[in-house]
Design an enzyme around this catalytic site. Structure first.
Site, PDB file in Angstrom:
ATOM      1  N   LYS A   1       7.898  -3.126  -8.526  1.00  0.00           N
ATOM      2  CA  LYS A   1       8.159  -3.799  -7.259  1.00  0.00           C
ATOM      3  C   LYS A   1       7.139  -4.920  -7.082  1.00  0.00           C
ATOM      4  O   LYS A   1       5.959  -4.744  -7.387  1.00  0.00           O
ATOM      5  CB  LYS A   1       8.048  -2.831  -6.073  1.00  0.00           C
ATOM      6  CG  LYS A   1       8.170  -3.516  -4.703  1.00  0.00           C
ATOM      7  CD  LYS A   1       7.853  -2.571  -3.550  1.00  0.00           C
ATOM      8  CE  LYS A   1       7.850  -3.328  -2.223  1.00  0.00           C
ATOM      9  NZ  LYS A   1       7.492  -2.480  -1.074  1.00  0.00           N
TER      10      LYS A   1
ATOM     11  N   GLU B   1       2.491  -2.980  11.706  1.00  0.00           N
ATOM     12  CA  GLU B   1       1.946  -2.116  10.662  1.00  0.00           C
ATOM     13  C   GLU B   1       0.432  -1.992  10.789  1.00  0.00           C
ATOM     14  O   GLU B   1      -0.300  -2.971  10.596  1.00  0.00           O
ATOM     15  CB  GLU B   1       2.319  -2.660   9.282  1.00  0.00           C
ATOM     16  CG  GLU B   1       2.034  -1.696   8.159  1.00  0.00           C
ATOM     17  CD  GLU B   1       2.868  -1.967   6.918  1.00  0.00           C
ATOM     18  OE1 GLU B   1       2.701  -1.227   5.936  1.00  0.00           O
ATOM     19  OE2 GLU B   1       3.692  -2.897   6.929  1.00  0.00           O
TER      20      GLU B   1
ATOM     21  N   GLU C   1      11.644   1.973  -2.409  1.00  0.00           N
ATOM     22  CA  GLU C   1      10.609   1.057  -1.942  1.00  0.00           C
ATOM     23  C   GLU C   1       9.643   1.782  -0.999  1.00  0.00           C
ATOM     24  O   GLU C   1       8.422   1.600  -1.074  1.00  0.00           O
ATOM     25  CB  GLU C   1      11.261  -0.133  -1.235  1.00  0.00           C
ATOM     26  CG  GLU C   1      10.305  -1.225  -0.837  1.00  0.00           C
ATOM     27  CD  GLU C   1      11.003  -2.417  -0.187  1.00  0.00           C
ATOM     28  OE1 GLU C   1      10.284  -3.327   0.258  1.00  0.00           O
ATOM     29  OE2 GLU C   1      12.248  -2.423  -0.108  1.00  0.00           O
TER      30      GLU C   1
END
Length: 454
Positions: A212, A257, A301
């Site tokens: 990724k 976040e 993910e």
């Protein structure tokens, strides 16, 4: 002190700071009372009392910290930027004289901080120590003064001034327009090796095979008038009260976040990976989001993000625990797959919040998986300097407590009427380039709207 210093300057000549924190919500208006028109009770009232620029803040809903002026600013670059800033902070805190009648998170000696995403960046990472800090937590309001020994700065008297929303913003492509970014996504996606299912992720923790990569793009917003930062922050805070709204060294945004929070050795973190783009109303699209985010690409993910956080946090903390199942985090323009984590620092630890942030940065949510391979490819393939975008941003105090979010949904002021916005997406082997472009458009939207771009 009004200049910016390198960490070596601090080591050679550590400043001796005098710090005082006192409550101002139980003080009768008079000399030294900072509010000309009385104690503000809402975020909007507080914003009108701020200068139109040259302040710092970290606010969530109605609580947070706002800094005025500059007592000291420390800069660092390169791979050792975290360690250099942390060492400078330790030296400063050890030499400071602190009187703190407040004794709340963020009172006493504190600094705001913003750290570049990459050690290859040509943008400085910074600790900013303000002259005055206005804090609000648990319904209490306090004022902190931080000054060089012997100085006696007069506290600011805050005058209300109406917010000035931006009315003339124009957006143009940055270093990567949508077409160029689409081609880059196609190229990177073809380089990646797929994983059979998310349950296999832990088995690849020591495998350098690239699985990724998170890619970023930018756009430039210019205005005819000066940008009233207060208005932008107010719009973000109103639209995203559950996010952390920030302005540190001209990096402005509202992140969902929390990279790391440290309070008396307890560590918390929130990791996001997997994004559903809201079409109309997040409240009515939760079922569709849950279906999409449980599909192979997004669930894998998210598994990468959890695995990278667990592994990196375990290097510096004990009793690391991450939600067994992710939950949905609905925001105005996107719905994320989110997991919360907790841990504890050992009783003999000397680590501060910035040290813990350094240990977990960058997570797979903003870098990729595995970490070292992803970072190498980002530095070589991404034709823009992210600067402080997707790096840690937040604050810490003299006791080592603090909060660092990941600098997302944000922009960097480049001039009084120019700001560069950033957005990114996690690229997987089965990524659809057009869908990834649409995801970045949704992530640009909070800042665009706050700047009056609809």
């Amino acid at each position: 002190m009004t200049d910016t210093y390198g960490s070596a300057d601090i080591a050679a000549n550590t400043p001796h700071l005098q710090v005082s924190s006192r409550f101002v919500d139980d003080v009768d208006p008079g000399p030294g009372f900072p509010f000309e028109s009385g104690l503000p009770t809402t975020v909007e009232q507080t914003l009108t009392l701020l200068p139109t620029s040259a302040f710092s803040c970290w606010v969530r809903d109605t609580s947070g910290l706002i800094g005025f002026g500059r007592t000291l600013r420390i800069r660092a670059r390169g791979q050792d930027r975290f360690a250099e800033l942390s060492d400078a902070w330790r030296a400063i805190t050890a030499a400071a004289d602190v009187e703190d009648e407040v004794d709340l998170l963020g009172s006493g000696l504190m600094c705001f901080a913003t750290v570049a995403f990459s050690g290859e960046s040509e943008v400085d990472s910074l600790l900013h120590i303000p002259e005055f800090v206005l804090g609000r937590r648990g319904g209490r309001v306090w004022m902190t003064t931080i000054a060089e020994a012997g100085a006696n700065p007069a506290p600011p008297v805050l005058h209300p001034e109406p917010l000035r929303p931006v009315t003339s913003a124009k957006a143009t492509p940055g270093d990567l327009d949508a077409d160029s970014w689409t081609r880059l996504v196609e190229r990177v996606s073809a380089m990646l090796t797929p994983v059979g299912n998310s349950a296999e992720v832990d088995a690849f923790s020591d495998d350098p095979t690239l699985r990724k990569v998170v890619l970023a793009r930018d756009e430039l917003v210019t205005t005819d008038e000066d940008i009233d930062v207060r208005s932008v922050l107010g719009a973000l805070n109103r639209s995203y009260p559950s996010c952390w709204t920030f302005d540190v060294a001209g990096l402005i945004g509202s992140t969902p976040e929390l990279l790391i929070g440290v309070e008396n050795s307890r560590v918390v973190s929130r990791v996001l990976a997997g994004t559903y783009r809201v079409e109309q109303d997040p409240a009515t699209e939760l079922a569709a989001a849950r279906k999409l985010l449980s599909a192979h690409k997004d669930s894998t993910e998210h598994a990468f993000a959890i695995a990278s956080l667990q592994r990196s946090l375990s290097r510096v903390a004990d009793d690391v625990s991450v939600d067994e199942r992710p939950h949905l985090l609905p925001l105005a323009t996107v719905i994320h797959s989110a997991s919360d984590a907790t841990a504890h620092l050992g009783s003999e630890t000397t680590l501060n919040a910035l040290d813990v942030a350094a240990a977990v940065h960058p997570t797979a949510a903003v870098g990729g998986y595995p970490q070292s391979s992803a970072l190498t490819h980002i530095d070589s393939l991404e034709p823009l300097d992210r600067g402080r975008y997707s790096g840690p941003v937040g604050w810490m105090d003299g006791r080592g407590n603090g909060q660092f979010g990941i600098a997302l949904r944000c922009g960097q002021l480049e001039d009084r009427n120019r700001i560069r916005l950033f957005a990114g997406a996690g690229i997987m082997p089965d990524s659809d380039p057009l869908a990834e472009v649409a995801e970045t458009e949704a992530k640009f939207a909070p800042m665009r709207r706050a700047l009056g771009l609809g």
